[in-house]
Design an enzyme around this catalytic site. Structure first.
Site, PDB file in Angstrom:
ATOM      1  N   SER A 163       0.917  -1.198  -0.053  1.00 51.33           N
ATOM      2  CA  SER A 163       0.020  -0.076   0.059  1.00 51.33           C
ATOM      3  C   SER A 163       0.765   1.037   0.024  1.00 51.33           C
ATOM      4  O   SER A 163       2.029   1.380   0.491  1.00 51.33           O
ATOM      5  CB  SER A 163      -0.759  -0.051   1.173  1.00 51.33           C
ATOM      6  OG  SER A 163      -1.840   1.419   1.126  1.00 51.33           O
ATOM      7  N   ASN A 168      -7.736  -1.857   2.443  1.00 54.91           N
ATOM      8  CA  ASN A 168      -8.572  -1.306   1.692  1.00 54.91           C
ATOM      9  C   ASN A 168      -9.822  -0.870   2.006  1.00 54.91           C
ATOM     10  O   ASN A 168     -10.730  -0.098   1.214  1.00 54.91           O
ATOM     11  CB  ASN A 168      -8.302  -2.108   0.297  1.00 54.91           C
ATOM     12  CG  ASN A 168      -7.033  -1.924  -0.527  1.00 54.91           C
ATOM     13  OD1 ASN A 168      -6.098  -1.595   0.350  1.00 54.91           O
ATOM     14  ND2 ASN A 168      -6.806  -2.391  -1.804  1.00 54.91           N
TER      15      ASN A 168
END
Length: 482
Positions: free
Chosen positions: A129, A187
């Site tokens: 990420s 997410n």
């Protein structure tokens, strides 16, 4: 003679930036792309003058690698990953390592880990990420898969990862699909955070009639306090960007949101495991609703709603919006951690929840100030059932809920949708309720389907059926949980 420390396949934006990051930290990387012209362009551009090795075939890529060979896939999730694994296998030996750094579904990672182990190949599925900037300067990395592979990649991963207070935002998550599962939950929380921020923005714009400059000032101020986070910071930046005519660029962007599926996966898994992931679910549905642009425009021309204008102290209400955003953000993380806890029990993973918070403190999209408080919560009580039961978060929710309730109520009064704020508050009130109306629901189920019920005056696990109509008999349905 083999000289590359690691190979990488897939030279899209993330792949290229991870390669440059590894090169900056002294690792020699060999690269390959199915469209080999991309290799040439990369080598002539960003990689020019580096130790990066461009290759034009699988054979050439593998031949450059030191043993055990480490090959990272940065390709589209799904069948593409499987196809590249199949292409690699004839060139690999037992003990070599394949790493999937894309946003793969965790069940695919579990399947690949076990299938490759049978062939003597070690597999890692790692969530990454941070987007383009994170990949280049230091992402959050969440590896899982075959534990035997971790010691072979640990140095590279922890060296290129973001660091906070000297600690790398990367650690081993767990076996099989655990790494990609944690990235999926990350997410999902990201979906929730973004929707919450959008609801605060919408309320300022439509309810309080604030212009972009005023909203930018608010978000900048919020980013210096309890809401300090990457997403709040970039929101302030976005609100300060103007188009060629001097108007705020954000107001010219079409209001239809895209997605790549990880938020939806999070919601589906929550349904499978029976976890009330209500806020993240609403964030996904809000994106679906936004995509119905033409239908919404038609509906807006014929469906009536309140025309009330905001009255009161706008500055004071901005404080209420801050509190609603803060409290709802806590709910989002609490629900995400509930899902990870249930998954760990169901899938046999030993997740370190404090360590996960540390991995999310830097590099990733949801990095925020209170992740340190999450780490402290699980350090204090590793068996913590819900973040809301930790002293810090319980006190924070208690302090913010008055403003939170005012925002949800005012949104309903003015006709401004607040699906994430509202669902978060409903979850909070439901979670703190010792008695919910599910007793009536069970009676209804027993009435029409003989599904049985438990009684408050009998031990748990004893089930009863009532012949509600007097003509149903004593036959009951099998008790099960779906």
């Amino acid at each position: 003679m083999p000289q590359a420390d690691i190979g990488l396949i897939g030279l899209a934006v993330m792949g290229q930036n991870l390669v440059l990051n590894m090169n900056d930290h002294g690792f020699t990387v060999a690269v390959f792309n199915r469209t080999t012209a991309k290799v040439d362009d990369f080598m002539a551009g960003s990689a020019r003058g580096t130790k990066i090795i461009g290759t034009h075939s699988m054979e050439e890529l593998v031949s450059t690698l030191k043993t055990p060979r480490r090959i990272m896939l940065m390709v589209k999730a799904g069948e593409v990953v499987d196809s590249f694994i199949d292409l690699l296998l004839p060139h690999l030996d037992r003990g070599d390592i394949i790493i999937d750094g894309g946003n793969s579904l965790y069940t695919d990672t579990t399947r690949r880990t076990r299938a490759l182990a049978d062939k003597g190949i070690l597999f890692i599925g790692t969530g990454i990420s941070g987007g383009e900037e994170g990949a280049r300067k230091g992402p959050s990395i969440m590896p899982g898969g075959n534990p035997e592979a971790w010691k072979q990649v640990q140095d590279i991963f922890q060296t290129i990862a973001a660091r906070v207070d000297g600690t790398p935002c990367c650690d081993w998550v767990g076996e099989d699909g655990a790494g990609h599962f944690v990235k999926m939950v990350h997410n999902g929380i990201e979906y929730g955070d973004m929707q919450l921020i959008c609801e605060a923005y919408d309320f300022m714009r439509r309810g309080l009639n604030m212009d972009a400059a005023a909203m930018q000032s608010v978000f900048s101020q919020w980013n210096r306090g309890a809401l300090d986070s990457y997403l709040i910071a970039i929101t302030a930046d976005i609100l300060g960007v103007t188009d060629e005519d001097g108007a705020p660029l954000v107001e010219k962007i079409l209001d239809t949101a895209g997605q790549k599926g990880t938020g939806k996966w999070t919601g589906i898994n929550a349904l499978d495991l029976g976890i009330p992931l209500t806020l993240i679910g609403e964030a996904v549905f809000a994106r679906f609703l936004s995509a119905m642009k033409e239908e919404r425009v038609k509906a807006g021309a014929v469906l009536e709603g309140p025309n009330a204008d905001f009255t009161g102290d706008a500055g004071e209400f901005v404080t209420h919006l801050h509190d609603a955003l803060y409290a709802s953000k806590i709910i989002s993380y609490a629900q995400g951690y509930m899902l990870m806890r249930e998954a760990a029990g169901s899938y046999g993973w030993k997740l370190n929840y404090g360590s996960i918070a540390l991995m999310w403190r830097g590099g990733c999209i949801i990095r925020s100030a209170f992740l340190t408080n999450i780490k402290q919560a699980f350090d204090t009580n590793p068996a913590l059932e819900n973040l809301l039961l930790d002293d810090f978060f319980r006190t924070a929710i208690h302090g913010a809920q008055a403003g939170w309730r005012k925002v949800v109520a005012k949104g309903a009064e003015l006709g401004i949708p607040t699906p994430a704020f509202s669902s978060a508050l409903a979850y909070y009130d439901g979670y703190r309720s010792g008695r919910l109306p599910a007793n009536l629901l069970q009676a209804q189920r027993d009435y029409f389907g003989a599904h049985t019920y438990e009684r408050i005056d009998r031990p748990r696990g004893e089930f009863f059926h009532t012949d509600w109509t007097g003509s149903g008999g004593n036959i009951s349905s099998t008790t099960y949980t779906a």
